[in-house]
Scaffold this active site. Structure first.
Site, PDB file in Angstrom:
ATOM      1  N   TRP A  45       0.832  -1.207   0.000  1.00 45.98           N
ATOM      2  CA  TRP A  45       0.000   0.000   0.000  1.00 45.98           C
ATOM      3  C   TRP A  45       0.863   1.252   0.000  1.00 45.98           C
ATOM      4  CZ3 TRP A  45      -4.836   2.222   0.267  1.00 45.98           C
ATOM      5  CH2 TRP A  45      -4.914   3.482   0.852  1.00 45.98           C
ATOM      6  N   ASP A  48       0.485   9.162   1.065  1.00 44.34           N
ATOM      7  CA  ASP A  48       1.172  10.445   0.854  1.00 44.34           C
ATOM      8  C   ASP A  48       2.648  10.380   0.436  1.00 44.34           C
ATOM      9  OD1 ASP A  48      -1.072  10.745   2.379  1.00 44.34           O
ATOM     10  OD2 ASP A  48      -0.119  11.820   4.009  1.00 44.34           O
ATOM     11  N   GLN A  64       4.326   7.231   2.352  1.00 37.37           N
ATOM     12  CA  GLN A  64       3.594   6.428   3.328  1.00 37.37           C
ATOM     13  C   GLN A  64       3.403   5.033   2.737  1.00 37.37           C
ATOM     14  OE1 GLN A  64       1.851   7.670   6.667  1.00 37.37           O
ATOM     15  NE2 GLN A  64       3.970   8.203   6.218  1.00 37.37           N
ATOM     16  N   TRP A  72      -4.319   0.466   4.020  1.00 39.73           N
ATOM     17  CA  TRP A  72      -3.599   1.307   4.971  1.00 39.73           C
ATOM     18  C   TRP A  72      -3.384   0.524   6.271  1.00 39.73           C
ATOM     19  CZ3 TRP A  72      -4.255   3.440   9.826  1.00 39.73           C
ATOM     20  CH2 TRP A  72      -3.417   4.511  10.143  1.00 39.73           C
ATOM     21  N   GLU A 227      -4.585  18.502   6.810  1.00 32.14           N
ATOM     22  CA  GLU A 227      -3.440  17.588   6.806  1.00 32.14           C
ATOM     23  C   GLU A 227      -2.376  18.096   5.834  1.00 32.14           C
ATOM     24  OE1 GLU A 227      -5.444  13.272   7.662  1.00 32.14           O
ATOM     25  OE2 GLU A 227      -5.584  13.923   5.593  1.00 32.14           O
TER      26      GLU A 227
HETATM   27  C1  FRU Z   1      -2.920  12.156   4.849  1.00 31.97           C
HETATM   28  C2  FRU Z   1      -2.630  11.404   6.123  1.00 31.97           C
HETATM   29  C3  FRU Z   1      -1.684  12.202   7.006  1.00 31.97           C
HETATM   30  C4  FRU Z   1      -1.026  11.143   7.835  1.00 31.97           C
HETATM   31  C5  FRU Z   1      -0.927   9.997   6.863  1.00 31.97           C
HETATM   32  C6  FRU Z   1      -1.084   8.649   7.503  1.00 31.97           C
HETATM   33  O1  FRU Z   1      -3.295  11.354   3.800  1.00 31.97           O
HETATM   34  O2  FRU Z   1      -3.825  11.122   6.797  1.00 31.97           O
HETATM   35  O3  FRU Z   1      -2.319  13.200   7.745  1.00 31.97           O
HETATM   36  O4  FRU Z   1       0.215  11.533   8.302  1.00 31.97           O
HETATM   37  O5  FRU Z   1      -1.942  10.185   5.904  1.00 31.97           O
HETATM   38  O6  FRU Z   1      -0.821   7.644   6.604  1.00 31.97           O
END
Ligand code: FRU
Length: 501
Positions: A45, A48, A64, A72, A227
């Site tokens: 997966w 960001d 991420q 996720w 965010e």
């Molecule tokens: C944005 C978010 C961020 C966080 C990350 C977690 O897409 O929610 O705020 O750090 O993804 O994966």
């Protein structure tokens, strides 16, 4: 005998070619939705982009990443590098979860003057630790900022033993630090998302942070949590202006998540703006959490995540999930006394080798078949043209398995649109947004249209990147039919198509 051999070879060729087709289109083919020139992880997966930085000719993209499943989960920082922003090479995972938590979004800076004491030219990553166990206590203290450093250009990382460097003051959503050096005030500035506001912190050494000011709460779009912010200084003929990017989830213009921005001023302590209206960087459903690279001088290059929290975990996938947007250079342009962000995709490096300059043509209230121009592209190309007046038009992209994507401009509403309702599998989840629109911002009497197609995505940059729409879809085969329709007479100028190698 000779004839038998010939038939044998022919049979083998037929089997080989049908296997190739099957592999391209087959239901179990994990590569079916893989983009050709956008970054996507080999497996697992991705969301960001994180810690993007340019170093000695190499662009570093961290992201991420949940390496073990395609949803996720416990976040790591994946890592990829590129010298041209189009061909990416995946590197070993950079940051793993630890006893302080999983690794949420953040940034990387080059500490040229060794302000942190990790060494001259150390790379310092500033990220959010997200602690699932503390989250369960419901105290709101589960997210805090930590740092790690690398002395070998991002290959290996050491977490700072004094983490966290910025503890949580009791704010549930307290994350995504974007750090930059602010020469005017001689300090590092951290731009941090704090629920529905942005809080700025300052530091001389990346280890001790002082709260400077807060922006937001009752400003801009507030339909969701703020965010992944970014603060940039962009030049204009009227002097430098500061732009604050804020991703918001949900509450985007086409529902779901999206990125708004504010144009204003930053004096080293406070961000101020006179902006009353809400401005979106990209109205498309699939450009989220975008931030810019560090260390690129005056070129501010943004990459976003090409998905939307409304359905990201549900999109058709088998072994990997999600891609990034095309990198875009950001600049400001004034229209009717307001400054708007302009996104210019960077595609030159790979595409300029095979450009078809088709030139000008007159379309007289009819449909033109442009399929010939995209024949050899395997669904990965860039198209651009200018219309000599502001008029309704459609582009229809289709294939022989019945998938059809409709995009263009509707003069009656003054909106560009992308309609993916018939572009392959659009029923996998009710929250999948099917038709999205972006208002025309430009006030010129012509339409300039630039479109990037990469098998299962389109990115529209209209009027030189003032009105943008990024959208993904899930088709059976790459598009090979392209039609242009106009209900009026119009001149298409400078039609050009670039093939991605
Ligand atoms: C944005 C978010 C961020 C966080 C990350 C977690 O897409 O929610 O705020 O750090 O993804 O994966």
């Amino acid at each position: 005998m000779k004839k038998n051999k010939y038939i044998g070879v022919l049979l083998l060729m037929i089997i080989f070619s049908s296997c190739k087709t099957l592999l391209k289109t087959g239901k179990n083919n994990p590569e079916k939705y893989r983009p050709a020139y956008h970054f996507s992880p080999k497996k697992g997966w991705m969301n960001d982009p994180n810690g993007m930085i340019y170093l000695d000719g190499t662009y570093h993209l961290f992201y991420q990443h949940n390496p073990d499943t395609i949803v996720w989960g416990p976040m790591h920082w994946g890592h990829a590098t590129s010298t041209d922003l189009m061909q990416w090479e995946e590197q070993p995972i950079a940051l793993f979860p630890d006893s302080l938590g999983t690794i949420f979004s953040g940034s990387v800076v080059l500490d040229k003057n060794n302000t942190a004491g990790f060494g001259k030219d150390a790379l310092v990553a500033i990220f959010t630790h997200h602690n699932h166990y503390i989250e369960e206590e419901k105290t709101g203290l589960h997210q805090y900022q930590s740092i790690a450093y690398s002395l070998d250009q991002g290959k290996s990382w050491t977490k700072y033993t004094g983490n966290p460097v910025l503890p949580n003051p009791g704010i549930w959503d307290f994350r995504d630090p974007k750090v930059m050096w602010h020469a005017g005030s001689g300090q590092w500035i951290m731009t941090l998302a704090t629920k529905q506001s942005i809080t700025f912190y300052g530091s001389k050494n990346l280890k001790e942070w002082k709260r400077l000011s807060e922006f937001g709460n009752d400003t801009g779009a507030n339909g969701g949590v703020w965010e992944c912010p970014d603060l940039l200084c962009l030049p204009t003929p009227e002097g430098d202006k500061w732009v604050l990017l804020v991703s918001i989830n949900p509450g985007g213009p086409n529902t779901g998540s999206a990125t708004q921005y504010f144009v204003g001023d930053f004096d080293g302590t406070t961000f101020t703006t006179n902006q009353k209206d809400i401005r979106w960087m990209d109205y498309g459903p699939d450009n989220y959490a975008g931030v810019t690279f560090s260390n690129t001088g005056n070129r501010h290059i943004l990459i976003g995540w090409m998905s939307n929290w409304a359905y990201a975990n549900m999109v058709p996938a088998s072994t990997w999930r999600s891609g990034m947007t095309i990198p875009r250079i950001l600049s400001l342009q004034k229209v009717s006394e307001k400054w708007f962000l302009v996104s210019s995709p960077i595609t030159k490096e790979l595409m300029n080798e095979d450009v078809q300059q088709i030139g000008d043509m007159h379309v007289q209230n009819n449909t033109q078949d442009w399929s010939n121009y995209i024949k050899k592209t395997d669904g990965a190309f860039e198209l651009s043209f200018t219309l000599d007046k502001v008029t309704t038009f459609d582009l229809v992209l289709s294939n022989n398995t019945g998938d059809e994507l409709l995009l263009g401009f509707d003069k009656s509403t003054d909106q560009f649109f992308v309609d993916r309702s018939k572009a392959g599998n659009a029923n996998f989840y009710p929250a999948f947004i099917t038709r999205t629109v972006v208002p025309r911002i430009s006030d010129t009497g012509m339409i300039n249209y630039r479109l990037l197609v990469d098998r299962n995505s389109v990115e529209v940059f209209a009027d030189g990147g003032l009105s943008n729409l990024s959208s993904i879809f899930f088709i059976e085969r790459p598009f090979h039919v392209l039609k242009f329709r106009s209900p009026t007479n119009v001149n298409v100028r400078d039609l050009s198509i670039k093939v991605i190698k």
